[in-house]
Design a protein around this motif. Structure first.
Motif: not given
Length: 186
Positions: A1-21
């Protein structure tokens, strides 16, 4: 789950960056469109003001030239009357023929703030008069006085446009030399 959580965190960060962009780009586009609209309105205002200024300028020139045009029309009419009034073999009288034209010119000049003048004093005034010809005299009291007024002067306010033209008395030197020789020989 840690790998999944890590991927989910990265996806959230990317989504957040996309929204801000996307939000930043949207704000920039909005500002850019407002600037274009403002510049277009500004250009329309400049064009309108330029057109108004050209119209005002044309009107001002026409109003300024109106007295000149009216005066030229009067001169044209006077010349037409002169031509009609001249008959073959009729002797011309320059005073009668040209006096009206000269008066119309003086009216036209007066309407434009230009006045004619003649100096009231008989002594030559170099600032307001121009000597055309010297007239010899033996009378020392007459030296420097106006012998004849040839043409009147023209002034606009305090500015002299054309000096009054006059002939001026000067001492006849040949008479003085002759008198001096006679006094020394006598």
């Amino acid at each position: 789950m840690t790998e999944e959580t890590e991927t989910q965190k990265q996806d959230n960060i990317l989504q957040n960056l996309e929204q801000k962009l996307e939000s930043g780009i949207s704000k920039m586009l909005n500002a850019f469109e407002q600037k274009i609209a403002f510049d277009a309105a500004k250009q329309q205002q400049i064009d309108r003001l330029h057109a108004e200024m050209q119209e005002y300028r044309t009107d001002m020139i026409a109003k300024t030239n109106r007295p000149l045009v009216n005066g030229l029309i009067r001169l044209h009419d006077d010349i037409g009357r002169l031509i009609e009034g001249l008959k073959p073999n009729e002797q011309l009288e320059p005073d009668k023929l040209l006096k009206g034209i000269q008066e119309d010119i003086e009216i036209l000049l007066d309407q434009n703030g230009v006045a004619t003048f003649r100096e009231p004093v008989d002594t030559f005034q170099p600032r307001r008069q121009r000597a055309l010809k010297n007239v010899s005299t033996t009378d020392e009291k007459m030296v420097g006085k106006v012998a004849e007024r040839v043409r009147q002067g023209f002034e606009q306010g305090d500015e002299i446009i054309q000096k009054e033209r006059v002939n001026v008395y000067v001492l006849d030197k040949t008479t003085i030399n002759t008198e001096t020789k006679e006094q020394t020989n006598g």
